[in-house]
Design a protein around this motif. Sequence first.
Motif, short mmCIF file in Angstrom:
data_model
loop_
_atom_site.label_atom_id
_atom_site.label_comp_id
_atom_site.label_asym_id
_atom_site.label_seq_id
_atom_site.Cartn_x
_atom_site.Cartn_y
_atom_site.Cartn_z
N PRO A 1 -8.35 -4.56 -7.60
CA PRO A 1 -8.02 -3.67 -6.50
C PRO A 1 -8.35 -2.22 -6.87
O PRO A 1 -8.29 -1.86 -8.05
CB PRO A 1 -6.50 -3.82 -6.32
CG PRO A 1 -6.10 -4.96 -7.18
CD PRO A 1 -7.15 -5.18 -8.19
N PHE B 1 6.42 0.19 3.66
CA PHE B 1 7.59 0.17 2.79
C PHE B 1 8.80 0.63 3.59
O PHE B 1 8.85 1.79 4.01
CB PHE B 1 7.36 1.05 1.56
CG PHE B 1 6.16 0.63 0.79
CD1 PHE B 1 6.14 -0.59 0.12
CD2 PHE B 1 5.02 1.41 0.74
CE1 PHE B 1 5.01 -1.02 -0.57
CE2 PHE B 1 3.89 1.00 0.06
CZ PHE B 1 3.89 -0.22 -0.59
N ARG C 1 1.62 -7.28 -2.42
CA ARG C 1 0.17 -7.38 -2.20
C ARG C 1 -0.38 -6.04 -1.74
O ARG C 1 -1.42 -5.57 -2.21
CB ARG C 1 -0.11 -8.43 -1.13
CG ARG C 1 -0.75 -9.70 -1.68
CD ARG C 1 -0.47 -10.89 -0.80
NE ARG C 1 -0.99 -10.72 0.56
CZ ARG C 1 -2.20 -11.11 0.96
NH1 ARG C 1 -3.01 -11.67 0.09
NH2 ARG C 1 -2.59 -10.95 2.19
N SER C 2 0.35 -5.45 -0.78
CA SER C 2 -0.10 -4.18 -0.23
C SER C 2 -0.17 -3.11 -1.31
O SER C 2 -1.15 -2.37 -1.41
CB SER C 2 0.85 -3.78 0.89
OG SER C 2 0.66 -2.46 1.26
N ALA C 3 0.87 -3.05 -2.15
CA ALA C 3 0.89 -2.04 -3.21
C ALA C 3 -0.19 -2.32 -4.25
O ALA C 3 -0.86 -1.41 -4.73
CB ALA C 3 2.26 -2.02 -3.87
N ARG C 4 -0.37 -3.62 -4.56
CA ARG C 4 -1.39 -3.97 -5.55
C ARG C 4 -2.77 -3.58 -5.03
O ARG C 4 -3.64 -3.14 -5.79
CB ARG C 4 -1.35 -5.48 -5.83
CG ARG C 4 -0.27 -5.87 -6.82
CD ARG C 4 -0.76 -6.89 -7.83
NE ARG C 4 -1.25 -8.11 -7.21
CZ ARG C 4 -2.38 -8.73 -7.55
NH1 ARG C 4 -3.12 -8.26 -8.53
NH2 ARG C 4 -2.73 -9.84 -6.94
N LEU D 1 -7.81 -8.68 -5.03
CA LEU D 1 -6.48 -9.22 -5.37
C LEU D 1 -6.62 -10.58 -6.05
O LEU D 1 -5.75 -10.99 -6.79
CB LEU D 1 -5.63 -9.36 -4.10
CG LEU D 1 -5.21 -8.03 -3.46
CD1 LEU D 1 -4.61 -8.26 -2.08
CD2 LEU D 1 -4.20 -7.31 -4.35
N ALA E 1 3.12 -4.36 6.56
CA ALA E 1 3.38 -4.13 5.13
C ALA E 1 3.73 -2.68 4.82
O ALA E 1 3.32 -2.14 3.80
CB ALA E 1 2.18 -4.58 4.28
N PHE F 1 1.73 7.30 0.27
CA PHE F 1 1.86 6.39 -0.87
C PHE F 1 0.60 6.24 -1.70
O PHE F 1 0.62 6.38 -2.92
CB PHE F 1 2.33 5.02 -0.37
CG PHE F 1 2.76 4.09 -1.46
CD1 PHE F 1 4.04 4.15 -1.97
CD2 PHE F 1 1.87 3.16 -2.00
CE1 PHE F 1 4.44 3.30 -2.98
CE2 PHE F 1 2.27 2.31 -3.01
CZ PHE F 1 3.56 2.38 -3.50
N PHE G 1 -2.82 -5.04 6.94
CA PHE G 1 -2.37 -6.41 7.14
C PHE G 1 -1.81 -6.61 8.55
O PHE G 1 -1.37 -5.66 9.20
CB PHE G 1 -1.25 -6.75 6.15
CG PHE G 1 -1.66 -6.69 4.71
CD1 PHE G 1 -2.26 -7.78 4.10
CD2 PHE G 1 -1.45 -5.54 3.96
CE1 PHE G 1 -2.64 -7.73 2.77
CE2 PHE G 1 -1.81 -5.49 2.63
CZ PHE G 1 -2.42 -6.59 2.03
N LEU H 1 4.37 -9.61 0.56
CA LEU H 1 3.38 -8.82 1.29
C LEU H 1 3.39 -7.37 0.82
O LEU H 1 2.34 -6.73 0.67
CB LEU H 1 3.66 -8.89 2.79
CG LEU H 1 2.65 -8.17 3.68
CD1 LEU H 1 1.28 -8.81 3.58
CD2 LEU H 1 3.12 -8.14 5.12
N LEU H 2 4.60 -6.83 0.55
CA LEU H 2 4.70 -5.46 0.07
C LEU H 2 4.05 -5.34 -1.31
O LEU H 2 3.40 -4.34 -1.61
CB LEU H 2 6.16 -5.02 -0.01
CG LEU H 2 6.90 -4.88 1.32
CD1 LEU H 2 8.31 -4.37 1.09
CD2 LEU H 2 6.15 -3.96 2.26
#
Lengths: 294, 285
Positions: free
Chosen positions: A87, A101, B184-187, A69, A99, A112, A95, B181-182
């Motif tokens: 990534p 959705f 970051r998580s998706a990235r 990241l 995190a 996902f 996390f 955070l969402l």
Amino acid sequence: MSIDSAKISIQQVNKSFRVRRRPGDLKGSSQSVKALDHINLDVKPGEFMVIVGPSGCGKSTLLDLLAGLTTPTSGQILLDGKPITGPNLDRGIVFQQYALFPWKTALANVEFGLETKGVPRKERRAIAQEYIELVGLAGFEHRYPHELSGGMKQRIAIARSLAYDPEVLLMDEPFAALDAQTRESLQSELLRIWEATKKTIIFITHGIEEAVYLGQRVAVMTSRPGRIKEVIEVPFEARTSEEDLRAHPDFVRLRHQIWDLLKDEVKLAQEQEKDRSLQSGTGKISGKGAATHG
Amino acid sequence: MANTGAGAGIGEVLVRLEKKEQSTQRRALGWTIEKLLLAFRSSIVIIAFMVLWEVAPRLGWTNATFLPPLSEVLSTWWSLLLSGDLAEHMEVSLVRSIGGFALALVVSVPLGLAIGWWKSVAQYLNPLLELFRNTAVLALLPVFIMLLGLGETSKIAIIFYACVFPLLLNTISGVRNVDPLLIRSARSMGLSPVQLFRKVVLPASVPTIFVGIRQAGSASILVLVAAEMAGAKSGLGYFIQYTQFSFQITEMYAGIITISIFGVILNYALVTLEKKLTAWKQVSN
Ligand SMILES: Nc1ncnc2c1ncn2[C@@H]1O[C@H](COP(=O)(O)OP(=O)(O)OP(=O)(O)O)[C@@H](O)[C@H]1O
Ligand SMILES: [Mg+2]
């Protein structure tokens, strides 16, 4: 250990951030803050590596680098001998704050990553279902995250990261927000999953007990700028079958050893924290470490 | 300590289970009564208000000329509806407000998404948008009439204008306040920027966009009535104004009732749609 046999090889990694000298100071007077200082660490394939360190020492920064990241200021990180460029689904992150959705059901959350990977719908559903069962949440597929407890959310997050079959699982204090009972049951479950899936796991924690319980090796970090102070081997065999591991004399000895390594760093970190009294947050590890110790 | 905590927890669960069992037995009976009670609670004040409106002019508490009893207003409303006089004005108003609202929706949401996504653009534009938003729309009514005349264009334009800013600002803030955070998580799962936008940013900002949609909905009605009163030959606002001038007070109230029904229906429709689209959100009660 030679570099070739390492799954992940962190080599001479530095990371600095530019920060404004004073908050609200809009003029260009920025300052470089060194978060990580010459980190060297090799992780073997299939290894469970735990990283402990005081608050603010750069653990999350290191994990972000591993995830791709962010990029190191200098040095490099190799995955299977090739530098990490960004990534990718070959690494999964879990996390602390789950995190998930919130607009997706548990099942859709787990799907996902597979969606991104381009797995066809039917297959996707079957795989997601399988991993939901693996984390013991069959029957909760169609719940939304707000309808799940913290422990369940973290299980779903773990299932989501495992579902797209990464080679490495990166976990940033995944159990820190959970209550003691839930944490313990998730710890043993994680060990079970690790043994079943043979993933390489890098696990960050504040908890010394957690570190010794989970890790095959525990890397202890110094206060900011974070360096690897020492890497300690945890020589327990077949940890999942061992019933009362936490009372084992070796366990107690290792816990003391790590606490000895950490306590000065914690003190230092707290002083740093005090110096920046404008910033919020306190030395979290001190409380937990003391509790573990006493 | 942990053990006692767990013990107490289990005890509590058992007690709750027992209570639940008892209540299921009584549920069959209690259910209809409960529902009636709920209907009663939510309508009692409205009924009282209607009774008061009926009784006050009849007993001479108020001047019946200026406030005719509700029953008279309703019967006038009914005959106006049947004769088609009201329908004509309703249609005109509906076209204007829905036209302006829909146009604003089509323009603002994509624009807001784009502005929110490119942070630097938002920084430059925000002060101007704030200025526009905080200029009362009705103050600009003369400007619209001057520039666009008294026709449909100026009506739809001012409703459009009134709807644009709540929609735009809420869309921008929706996009900008997506939980990092969402993202970051998706990235970390290797999403491209386009996928990130479509799969994370867009759904995450829907609730905030809906705040804008509801604000725009109420703004559209307010401005519609004002614009039709300020200069128009048709529409509900014109009808209310006209009947007042020609001393058709019962008709005037019929017009007002129509507007309020219109508003209630619009709001109800938007809330229903919102509930449907954001069913995943935690119910706050
Ligand atoms: N984006 C950033 N910009 C500026 N400074 C940063 C940034 N991210 C982290 N830092 C700084 O780098 C240091 C390390 O932060 P990091 O979040 O990695 O610590 P940590 O070990 O994860 O702490 P904790 O245990 O509290 O989670 C801190 O001093 C922090 O203020
Ligand atoms: Mg951290």
